[in-house]
Design an enzyme around this catalytic site. Structure first.
Site, mmCIF file in Angstrom:
data_model
loop_
_atom_site.group_PDB
_atom_site.id
_atom_site.type_symbol
_atom_site.label_atom_id
_atom_site.label_comp_id
_atom_site.label_asym_id
_atom_site.label_seq_id
_atom_site.Cartn_x
_atom_site.Cartn_y
_atom_site.Cartn_z
ATOM 1 C CG ASP A 368 3.546 -8.772 2.162
ATOM 2 O OD1 ASP A 368 3.808 -8.121 1.140
ATOM 3 O OD2 ASP A 368 4.403 -9.031 3.033
ATOM 4 C CG ASP A 369 2.090 -5.177 -2.391
ATOM 5 O OD1 ASP A 369 1.176 -4.342 -2.367
ATOM 6 O OD2 ASP A 369 3.008 -5.175 -3.225
ATOM 7 N NE ARG A 443 7.322 -5.562 -6.986
ATOM 8 C CZ ARG A 443 6.625 -5.832 -5.897
ATOM 9 N NH1 ARG A 443 6.587 -4.970 -4.908
ATOM 10 N NH2 ARG A 443 5.989 -6.947 -5.773
ATOM 11 C CE LYS A 476 7.584 -7.707 4.060
ATOM 12 N NZ LYS A 476 7.167 -8.980 3.471
ATOM 13 C CD1 TRP A 477 9.678 1.386 5.141
ATOM 14 C CD2 TRP A 477 8.604 2.375 6.823
ATOM 15 N NE1 TRP A 477 9.801 2.737 4.968
ATOM 16 C CE2 TRP A 477 9.142 3.373 6.006
ATOM 17 C CE3 TRP A 477 7.884 2.770 7.960
ATOM 18 C CZ2 TRP A 477 9.011 4.731 6.272
ATOM 19 C CZ3 TRP A 477 7.750 4.118 8.229
ATOM 20 C CH2 TRP A 477 8.301 5.085 7.386
ATOM 21 C CG ASP A 478 8.849 -4.134 0.914
ATOM 22 O OD1 ASP A 478 10.050 -4.034 0.648
ATOM 23 O OD2 ASP A 478 8.181 -5.166 0.716
ATOM 24 C CG ASN A 480 9.607 -3.843 -2.997
ATOM 25 O OD1 ASN A 480 10.480 -4.636 -2.667
ATOM 26 N ND2 ASN A 480 8.374 -3.918 -2.546
ATOM 27 C CB CYS A 526 10.927 -5.478 4.015
ATOM 28 S SG CYS A 526 10.892 -6.532 2.566
ATOM 29 C CG ASP A 548 11.918 -10.644 -1.557
ATOM 30 O OD1 ASP A 548 11.366 -10.523 -0.451
ATOM 31 O OD2 ASP A 548 11.822 -9.774 -2.451
HETATM 32 C C1 GLA Z 1 9.018 -7.191 -1.459
HETATM 33 C C2 GLA Z 1 9.165 -7.941 -0.152
HETATM 34 C C3 GLA Z 1 8.228 -9.125 -0.126
HETATM 35 C C4 GLA Z 1 6.816 -8.673 -0.318
HETATM 36 C C5 GLA Z 1 6.717 -7.880 -1.620
HETATM 37 C C6 GLA Z 1 5.340 -7.275 -1.775
HETATM 38 O O1 GLA Z 1 9.519 -7.906 -2.512
HETATM 39 O O2 GLA Z 1 10.487 -8.325 0.043
HETATM 40 O O3 GLA Z 1 8.366 -9.818 1.090
HETATM 41 O O4 GLA Z 1 6.425 -7.877 0.768
HETATM 42 O O5 GLA Z 1 7.664 -6.831 -1.666
HETATM 43 O O6 GLA Z 1 5.243 -6.534 -2.923
#
Ligand code: GLA
Length: 723
Positions: A368-369, A443, A476-478, A480, A526, A548
């Site tokens: 992930d991130d 964020r 995974k394409w986020d 935020n 996401c 989340d």
């Molecule tokens: C969002 C996503 C999480 C994770 C974080 C990473 O909040 O919903 O699942 O990937 O970003 O920063």
């Protein structure tokens, strides 16, 4: 043909499964809706008289008052602003002279097999031309020269019609589209409640149910994203309906940006539903010869209540929206590093996760991130999509994970930029911003100006330089944060009203390019959990991170709400370390979605590992049933009971899986659970106690769960199979 046109009465009858949609052309060229609901054979209707009022002063008319037709009460199929209809209209154009009086009238139509795609936008599709027919009705506004096409696609075997519109400027002067709906639906009575799915980050898609009254009841997004707060979905449920019976209409907007959907009951007791862009954040300049396309709306009608409406959406989205390799191919069971490590990982830690995961039977590791730029926290590096080399050597990591026998996934947030990034230092004007105004911080990041082709190209190239050099199996394409200070350094002043939609077009273009170039990558969407859980995103990614919030009790309401419209195969759901419940509830709740893990596998006890192995065996056993089966919401969280329960029945009715979760302490109470959707004639074996009973018994008498779930086990799962 599912579309019939009666030339003498100028009436269209569209038949989708067991539903009909009927409208006709009034002599002055107005298009009038007669019926949307249960299937009817008629092509001759008592016409507009039933909508006419008898007062002349306040009801604008045409025909010199020769009849009582008025635009103000007639259920106009696609009504124009400022020329006699005072309700929420479908289209408003500002002419080059500056006025907004708009008047589109029927000019022609054509009917053909199949379904057109919408340029630049996601939309549902047919698998073969036989599956659906399309009606295009062209309407003309003679003053501005606008030529409007209403597009109706009628699916023959399922109660689904899709609608969209496109507008061409066939005149000689530029005009501005100030409002243009994707769909308008008129119903002839107000005896409905509106269902919508409201929420927030960590608590998406709660169920709201409110009766209509003489006003406008609407949901809206101003966020530049469909949002956590209101899903772009509404249903209308006729009074007296239940979960499994009664007239129910579902409307879902295939769009991921700002929108407005709502119902208006007028003084003549008709209900008008409109679906489209949020008009506060939309306008579009159309020069002579140019054309503009709206996103589409999916319409479902059933007399089988919200339950059957959901099943229709699920079947339709599984067959006609979700695409690509993983539409049908079994998706790898994944473990995600986020809740396991957050930003605190390196290559060795991820390899240790992969080794443990492999032993448990997990099939993919998702990093992930935190793998790019110098990203150690959420203050930096978005936009710098190159490997953080002091943490990992990506090629070596991918190779090692593959050698362990797992697939490998990666995280991106392509539409974002951090102030602390090389990209921002090189191009401070590439984010959405307004000169002289302070940025809102969300964020600690800003949003890229996706209306600019050079921005989209840059992010695409950066992504390709990683995706083409390492064997990545999943992305995974986020997303935020939402949009603020929506200004662009390059868009001309007069075109700034187009920016919200241009942003979405740029995002869709990037997704289109990535999915075309890497068709074997499983894309997951996401947006801080489920902040863009909409059909626009499902067109590109077959699954979306639902929330989340991974607490399984909280997840129940989130997943029940999501299930109103979206299939189980799209609801990404993971088992995590959250403390409130045991692993059994976590596993049973996640099993209803895509299923996966979000925890540090090196911290598991031997007992946890055994449970996880059992869960993974269940996952494989029930995979097809859950992915292809029909959902029955037996007891919903919004029913206010101590338990919730759901059931999934295979299409051939030979199998069913029932899950019951107690959400509060269950005191001694008699509890029989009546199942649904089985074949009353078939005999089924209960896997928990070995008893064999008829489908009739299980549905009409029910299974006795008085003592279940019980003790430490908050969740009870029972499988029925035909014997
Ligand atoms: C969002 C996503 C999480 C994770 C974080 C990473 O909040 O919903 O699942 O990937 O970003 O920063």
């Amino acid at each position: 043909m599912s579309i019939f046109y009666n030339e003498s009465t100028k009436t269209f009858n569209l038949t989708a499964g067991s539903s009909s949609y009927c409208m006709s052309v009034y002599p002055l060229g107005y298009l009038v809706t007669h019926h949307y609901g249960k299937k009817i054979p008629d092509t001759d209707f008592p016409h507009y008289e039933i909508y006419a009022t008898r007062t002349a002063s306040f009801n604008p008319s045409r025909n010199g008052g020769a009849d009582c037709f008025t635009m103000d009460t007639t259920p106009l199929e696609y009504s124009s602003f400022g020329t006699g209809d005072y309700r929420r209209t479908a289209i408003r154009i500002r002419s080059s002279e500056g006025n907004t009086a708009t008047d589109f009238r029927y000019s022609s139509h054509r009917i053909y097999a199949g379904k057109p795609q919408i340029p630049g936008l996601p939309s549902t599709y047919t698998n073969c031309d036989n599956e659906a027919d399309t009606l295009e009705i062209t309407m003309v506004d003679k003053v501005t020269g606008g030529e409007l096409t209403l597009v109706y696609t009628v699916f023959k075997d399922i109660n689904v019609i899709t609608k969209s519109a496109h507008l061409k400027n066939c005149g000689e002067k530029t005009f501005i589209i100030e409002d243009i709906c994707s769909a308008v639906i008129n119903l002839s009575s107000p005896d409905f409640s509106m269902v919508n799915l409201y929420g927030k980050h960590n608590n998406e898609r709660n169920f709201a149910f409110n009766h209509l009254s003489h006003n406008r009841q609407s949901i809206i997004s101003r966020r530049g994203a469909s949002g956590h707060e209101q899903n772009p979905f509404i249903a209308l449920v006729r009074d007296g309906s239940t979960e499994e019976s009664g007239d129910t209409y579902g409307f879902n907007f295939v769009y991921s940006g700002s929108y407005e959907m709502g119902c208006e009951v007028d003084y003549f007791d008709t209900t008008r539903v409109t679906v489209g862009f949020n008009p506060e954040q939309f306008e579009w300049i159309l020069a002579p010869g140019e054309e503009f396309f709206t996103p589409e709306t999916v319409l479902v009608y059933t007399d089988g209540g919200l339950g059957e409406m959901s099943r229709i959406f699920h079947r339709f989205y599984s067959n006609n929206l979700i695409r690509g390799r993983y539409k049908t191919e079994k998706r790898p069971l994944l473990i995600n590093s986020w809740e396991a490590a957050y930003f605190d990982f390196d290559e060795e830690k991820l390899v240790s996760f992969a080794k443990e995961a492999k032993d448990l039977g997990i099939e993919m590791l998702v990093m992930d991130d935190g793998w790019f730029g110098h990203r150690d926290n959420d203050w930096s590096s978005l936009g710098d999509w190159f490997v953080y080399e002091s943490k990992i050597n990506l090629q070596s990591l991918v190779k090692r994970v593959h050698e362990i026998g797992l697939k490998f996934g990666i995280w991106y947030e392509p539409e974002m930029i951090s102030r602390d990034s090389e990209l921002y230092r090189a191009h401070p004007d590439w984010c959405l911003h307004v000169e002289g105004r302070e940025h809102c911080e969300c964020r600690h990041q800003y949003v890229l100006d996706m209306s600019r082709p050079e921005v989209v190209d840059n992010i695409f190239e950066q992504m390709c330089s990683v995706l083409s050099t390492c064997e990545i199996d999943y992305l995974k394409w986020d997303f935020n944060r939402n949009l603020t200070e929506v200004g662009s350094a390059t868009l001309s002043a007069e075109r700034h009203g187009e920016l919200y939609h241009r942003f979405m077009l740029g995002t869709y273009d990037l997704m289109d390019r990535i999915t075309k170039k890497y068709p074997n990558i499983l894309l997951e969407n996401c947006a801080g959990g489920g902040g863009r859980f909409d059909p626009g995103m499902l067109y590109y990614s077959p699954q979306i991170w639902t929330s989340d919030n991974t607490d399984p009790i909280e997840r129940l309401a989130i997943q029940f709400g999501t299930s109103l419209c979206y299939p189980a195969s799209s609801m990404d759901a993971h088992v995590s370390f959250c403390p409130r419940t045991g692993f059994d509830v976590k596993g049973d709740v996640a099993l209803w979605g895509t299923f996966g893990y979000e925890l540090d596998p090196t911290r598991l006890t031997a007992a946890d590992k055994n449970l996880i192995k059992e869960q993974i065996a269940d996952y494989h056993k029930y995979y097809e049933l859950i992915r292809c089966g029909d959902l029955y919401r037996l007891i919903s969280p919004w029913d206010g009971k101590r338990r919730v329960a759901w059931e999934i029945v295979s299409p051939d009715k030979k199998e069913a899986l029932v899950t019951v979760v107690s959400t509060r302490y269950v005191t001694m109470e008699r509890f029989f659970l009546r199942l649904r959707g089985l074949d009353p004639e078939k005999m089924y074996k209960n896997s928990a106690n070995g008893k064999v009973n008829s489908g009739a018994f299980l549905m009409y008498s029910g299974i006795n769960l008085t003592y279940l779930p019980c003790g430490d086990k908050q969740s009870y799962k029972v499988y029925f199979e035909e014997v």
